[in-house]
Motif scaffolding. Structure first.
Motif, PDB file in Angstrom:
ATOM      1  N   GLU A   9       4.537   6.017  -1.476  1.00 48.88           N
ATOM      2  CA  GLU A   9       5.187   5.486  -0.277  1.00 48.88           C
ATOM      3  C   GLU A   9       4.417   5.778   0.993  1.00 48.88           C
ATOM      4  O   GLU A   9       4.470   4.989   1.939  1.00 48.88           O
ATOM      5  CB  GLU A   9       6.592   6.076  -0.141  1.00 48.88           C
ATOM      6  N   ILE A  10       3.705   6.898   1.058  1.00 53.58           N
ATOM      7  CA  ILE A  10       3.095   7.298   2.319  1.00 53.58           C
ATOM      8  C   ILE A  10       1.900   6.436   2.719  1.00 53.58           C
ATOM      9  O   ILE A  10       1.353   6.618   3.798  1.00 53.58           O
ATOM     10  CB  ILE A  10       2.722   8.796   2.332  1.00 53.58           C
ATOM     11  N   TYR A  11       1.519   5.484   1.884  1.00 54.58           N
ATOM     12  CA  TYR A  11       0.484   4.521   2.276  1.00 54.58           C
ATOM     13  C   TYR A  11       1.033   3.496   3.261  1.00 54.58           C
ATOM     14  O   TYR A  11       0.280   2.783   3.903  1.00 54.58           O
ATOM     15  CB  TYR A  11      -0.094   3.801   1.067  1.00 54.58           C
ATOM     16  N   GLU A  12       2.359   3.417   3.339  1.00 50.93           N
ATOM     17  CA  GLU A  12       3.044   2.494   4.257  1.00 50.93           C
ATOM     18  C   GLU A  12       3.811   3.322   5.291  1.00 50.93           C
ATOM     19  O   GLU A  12       4.109   4.488   5.056  1.00 50.93           O
ATOM     20  CB  GLU A  12       4.029   1.606   3.488  1.00 50.93           C
ATOM     21  N   PRO A  13       4.171   2.706   6.424  1.00 51.26           N
ATOM     22  CA  PRO A  13       4.990   3.451   7.393  1.00 51.26           C
ATOM     23  C   PRO A  13       6.366   3.775   6.812  1.00 51.26           C
ATOM     24  O   PRO A  13       6.842   3.078   5.906  1.00 51.26           O
ATOM     25  CB  PRO A  13       5.137   2.477   8.566  1.00 51.26           C
ATOM     26  N   PRO A  14       7.030   4.826   7.321  1.00 57.71           N
ATOM     27  CA  PRO A  14       8.363   5.153   6.826  1.00 57.71           C
ATOM     28  C   PRO A  14       9.344   4.016   7.102  1.00 57.71           C
ATOM     29  O   PRO A  14       9.187   3.253   8.050  1.00 57.71           O
ATOM     30  CB  PRO A  14       8.757   6.409   7.608  1.00 57.71           C
ATOM     31  N   LEU A  15      10.353   3.912   6.252  1.00 51.52           N
ATOM     32  CA  LEU A  15      11.389   2.893   6.423  1.00 51.52           C
ATOM     33  C   LEU A  15      12.278   3.204   7.619  1.00 51.52           C
ATOM     34  O   LEU A  15      12.819   2.299   8.247  1.00 51.52           O
ATOM     35  CB  LEU A  15      12.262   2.807   5.171  1.00 51.52           C
ATOM     36  N   PHE A  16      12.474   4.495   7.907  1.00 50.69           N
ATOM     37  CA  PHE A  16      13.380   4.923   8.961  1.00 50.69           C
ATOM     38  C   PHE A  16      12.692   5.932   9.863  1.00 50.69           C
ATOM     39  O   PHE A  16      11.782   6.635   9.435  1.00 50.69           O
ATOM     40  CB  PHE A  16      14.645   5.551   8.361  1.00 50.69           C
ATOM     41  N   GLU A  17      13.151   6.003  11.093  1.00 56.27           N
ATOM     42  CA  GLU A  17      12.624   6.936  12.086  1.00 56.27           C
ATOM     43  C   GLU A  17      13.755   7.847  12.558  1.00 56.27           C
ATOM     44  O   GLU A  17      14.928   7.491  12.453  1.00 56.27           O
ATOM     45  CB  GLU A  17      12.055   6.158  13.282  1.00 56.27           C
ATOM     46  N   PRO A  18      13.414   9.010  13.111  1.00 55.60           N
ATOM     47  CA  PRO A  18      14.461   9.871  13.658  1.00 55.60           C
ATOM     48  C   PRO A  18      15.339   9.108  14.647  1.00 55.60           C
ATOM     49  O   PRO A  18      14.848   8.335  15.468  1.00 55.60           O
ATOM     50  CB  PRO A  18      13.666  10.984  14.358  1.00 55.60           C
ATOM     51  N   GLY A  19      16.639   9.312  14.505  1.00 58.98           N
ATOM     52  CA  GLY A  19      17.610   8.631  15.354  1.00 58.98           C
ATOM     53  C   GLY A  19      18.235   7.410  14.713  1.00 58.98           C
ATOM     54  O   GLY A  19      19.281   6.933  15.155  1.00 58.98           O
ATOM     55  N   ASP A  20      17.609   6.865  13.654  1.00 61.34           N
ATOM     56  CA  ASP A  20      18.158   5.681  12.975  1.00 61.34           C
ATOM     57  C   ASP A  20      19.468   6.023  12.282  1.00 61.34           C
ATOM     58  O   ASP A  20      19.590   7.071  11.641  1.00 61.34           O
ATOM     59  CB  ASP A  20      17.185   5.134  11.924  1.00 61.34           C
ATOM     60  N   LYS A  21      20.431   5.126  12.388  1.00 62.90           N
ATOM     61  CA  LYS A  21      21.697   5.279  11.683  1.00 62.90           C
ATOM     62  C   LYS A  21      21.553   4.668  10.297  1.00 62.90           C
ATOM     63  O   LYS A  21      21.038   3.558  10.158  1.00 62.90           O
ATOM     64  CB  LYS A  21      22.828   4.584  12.444  1.00 62.90           C
TER      65      LYS A  21
END
Length: 93
Positions: A9-21
């Motif tokens: 998975e870490i080859y792609e950006p994360p699906l969610f960021e801090p603060g996301d609901k």
């Protein structure tokens, strides 16, 4: 059919960021990594909503999202496939 777990998975950006609901797609039990719950105890129920507090990695392969489930007063590490984004942001899956 079970999802293959061979993706890095870490080859792609994360699906969610801090603060996301987010919402839990599954009921999650303690696998022994939570000190304040018995092994096998349900720590998150399917449909519980929370907020991503932090994004880390595991085994240099997977993103782990520290999700604060406010109603349960718990922070639980979850995989992206266990979550649904609720922020309606472009790119949130």
């Amino acid at each position: 059919m079970a999802e293959a777990d061979d993706t890095v998975e870490i080859y792609e950006p994360p699906l969610f960021e801090p603060g996301d609901k987010v919402r839990s797609r599954f009921t999650v039990k303690n696998d022994g990594t939570m000190w304040d719950a018995e092994i096998g105890e349900v720590v998150v129920h399917k449909g519980d909503e929370g907020y991503v507090r932090d994004v880390g990695t595991y085994l240099q392969r997977y993103y782990i999202y520290a999700v604060e489930f406010v109603d349960r007063r718990r922070i639980v590490g979850m995989r992206g496939r266990e979550l649904v984004g609720l922020d309606n942001k472009e790119g949130t899956r």
